[in-house]
Design an enzyme around this catalytic site. Structure first.
Site, PDB file in Angstrom:
ATOM      1  N   GLU A 127     -17.718 -34.756 -28.106  1.00 20.18           N
ATOM      2  CA  GLU A 127     -16.458 -35.498 -28.311  1.00 20.18           C
ATOM      3  C   GLU A 127     -15.687 -35.687 -27.006  1.00 20.18           C
ATOM      4  O   GLU A 127     -14.521 -36.087 -27.031  1.00 20.18           O
ATOM      5  CB  GLU A 127     -15.550 -34.750 -29.301  1.00 20.18           C
ATOM      6  CG  GLU A 127     -16.173 -34.309 -30.597  1.00 20.18           C
ATOM      7  CD  GLU A 127     -16.558 -35.459 -31.507  1.00 20.18           C
ATOM      8  OE1 GLU A 127     -16.575 -36.615 -31.036  1.00 20.18           O
ATOM      9  OE2 GLU A 127     -16.874 -35.189 -32.668  1.00 20.18           O
ATOM     10  N   HIS A 163      -9.564 -30.083 -30.821  1.00 18.91           N
ATOM     11  CA  HIS A 163     -10.183 -30.647 -32.027  1.00 18.91           C
ATOM     12  C   HIS A 163     -10.818 -29.522 -32.842  1.00 18.91           C
ATOM     13  O   HIS A 163     -11.650 -28.772 -32.330  1.00 18.91           O
ATOM     14  CB  HIS A 163     -11.245 -31.676 -31.642  1.00 18.91           C
ATOM     15  CG  HIS A 163     -12.177 -32.002 -32.773  1.00 18.91           C
ATOM     16  ND1 HIS A 163     -11.731 -32.482 -33.984  1.00 18.91           N
ATOM     17  CD2 HIS A 163     -13.516 -31.893 -32.890  1.00 18.91           C
ATOM     18  CE1 HIS A 163     -12.763 -32.663 -34.790  1.00 18.91           C
ATOM     19  NE2 HIS A 163     -13.865 -32.306 -34.151  1.00 18.91           N
ATOM     20  N   HIS A 181     -11.743 -28.137 -37.240  1.00 10.71           N
ATOM     21  CA  HIS A 181     -12.065 -28.548 -38.614  1.00 10.71           C
ATOM     22  C   HIS A 181     -11.325 -27.642 -39.599  1.00 10.71           C
ATOM     23  O   HIS A 181     -11.911 -27.144 -40.551  1.00 10.71           O
ATOM     24  CB  HIS A 181     -13.570 -28.446 -38.865  1.00 10.71           C
ATOM     25  CG  HIS A 181     -14.407 -29.248 -37.925  1.00 10.71           C
ATOM     26  ND1 HIS A 181     -15.766 -29.088 -37.804  1.00 10.71           N
ATOM     27  CD2 HIS A 181     -14.089 -30.236 -37.042  1.00 10.71           C
ATOM     28  CE1 HIS A 181     -16.249 -29.920 -36.891  1.00 10.71           C
ATOM     29  NE2 HIS A 181     -15.252 -30.632 -36.409  1.00 10.71           N
ATOM     30  N   HIS A 214     -13.941 -35.489 -41.269  1.00 13.25           N
ATOM     31  CA  HIS A 214     -14.305 -34.729 -40.064  1.00 13.25           C
ATOM     32  C   HIS A 214     -13.350 -33.565 -39.766  1.00 13.25           C
ATOM     33  O   HIS A 214     -13.760 -32.413 -39.815  1.00 13.25           O
ATOM     34  CB  HIS A 214     -14.385 -35.724 -38.889  1.00 13.25           C
ATOM     35  CG  HIS A 214     -14.956 -35.168 -37.645  1.00 13.25           C
ATOM     36  ND1 HIS A 214     -15.460 -35.940 -36.640  1.00 13.25           N
ATOM     37  CD2 HIS A 214     -15.091 -33.902 -37.206  1.00 13.25           C
ATOM     38  CE1 HIS A 214     -15.897 -35.179 -35.650  1.00 13.25           C
ATOM     39  NE2 HIS A 214     -15.675 -33.934 -35.978  1.00 13.25           N
TER      40      HIS A 214
HETATM   41  P1  13P Z   1     -19.524 -30.101 -29.613  1.00 13.33           P
HETATM   42  O1  13P Z   1     -20.116 -28.689 -29.653  1.00 13.33           O
HETATM   43  O2  13P Z   1     -20.476 -31.085 -28.988  1.00 13.33           O
HETATM   44  O3  13P Z   1     -18.160 -30.068 -28.975  1.00 13.33           O
HETATM   45  O4  13P Z   1     -19.352 -30.600 -31.105  1.00 13.33           O
HETATM   46  C1  13P Z   1     -18.612 -29.854 -32.025  1.00 13.33           C
HETATM   47  C2  13P Z   1     -17.832 -30.701 -32.987  1.00 13.33           C
HETATM   48  O5  13P Z   1     -17.000 -30.167 -33.688  1.00 13.33           O
HETATM   49  C3  13P Z   1     -18.061 -32.144 -33.075  1.00 13.33           C
HETATM   50  O6  13P Z   1     -17.069 -32.713 -33.858  1.00 13.33           O
END
Ligand code: 13P
Length: 216
Positions: free
Chosen positions: A78, A97, A99, A160
């Site tokens: 990302e 970022h 989740h 996401h």
């Molecule tokens: P990366 O390990 O490439 O940062 O990906 C993790 C992720 O949460 C993608 O949305």
């Protein structure tokens, strides 16, 4: 005193670990970045490194154009989303970022987080909109995220997760926590009834406060 480059790299790794410890991410998910002051470079977490193995030496340097500059590993998948946010928002010094579960549940439903709690507004600046779905690293995801973020401090990514921004890592992390809290309250209030937005005059007053808090 400004932190050294090594201290900044360590902070990027530490904040990713903090995301994990606070339940925002599991397994290999999530990514964190910060600007290197007075340069057009950004430090970002590497792609797919287990949290227990992640250290300062794994953190990657990219340019604000999203290109690899230096590092021992490939940058986060990302990284171009992070870079696009830095290009669009000179006020942003860090991007997180994750989740986190309630925010991600609303993102799956395509439901924005409305301003229903007063403490939320001064820190986030208004409704947390949902960016349209795009595959990881795709142009759709990059453009949609920047547009849905607008001038505010957070955005949901459809199917996401969430992205939080701030002047520095500490501020961006606070926003990520607040967004998850607001998503959880939204969820609980929706189960019990129909949450109402704050009165328009409260929203207007808080928008002024946000301009101030954003720069703190
Ligand atoms: P990366 O390990 O490439 O940062 O990906 C993790 C992720 O949460 C993608 O949305």
């Amino acid at each position: 005193m400004e932190p050294s480059l090594d201290e900044l790299k360590q902070a990027v790794a530490d904040y990713k670990r903090k995301l994990h410890a606070r339940g925002h991410i599991v397994a290999l998910a999530g990514n964190v970045s910060t600007r290197i002051p007075d340069t057009n470079h950004v430090l970002v977490t590497p792609s797919q490194v287990p949290i227990d193995a992640l250290g300062a030496a794994d953190v990657v340097t990219i340019s604000v154009d999203g290109d690899f500059v230096d590092g021992n590993r490939p940058p986060s998948s990302e990284a171009r989303v992070h870079a696009a946010i830095y290009r669009a928002r000179p006020d942003v010094g860090a991007v997180i970022h994750g989740h986190s579960p309630y925010a991600t549940a609303l993102a799956v439903l395509g439901r924005p987080i409305e301003p229903i709690m007063d403490e939320f507004l001064p820190y986030v600046g208004g409704t947390v909109e949902v960016a349209p779905f795009g595959m990881s690293g795709s142009a759709e995801l990059i453009e949609g995220t920047v547009e849905a973020l607008g001038p505010r401090a957070a955005v949901l990514l459809r199917h996401h997760g969430q992205v939080a921004v701030g002047k520095n890592l500490d501020k961006a992390f606070q926003v990520a926590e607040l967004v998850e809290w607001a998503a959880r309250v939204t969820w609980l209030a929706t189960v019990a009834g129909r949450p109402e937005r704050l009165p328009p005059e409260a929203i207007e007053t808080s928008s002024g406060v946000y301009a101030y808090v954003k720069d703190m």
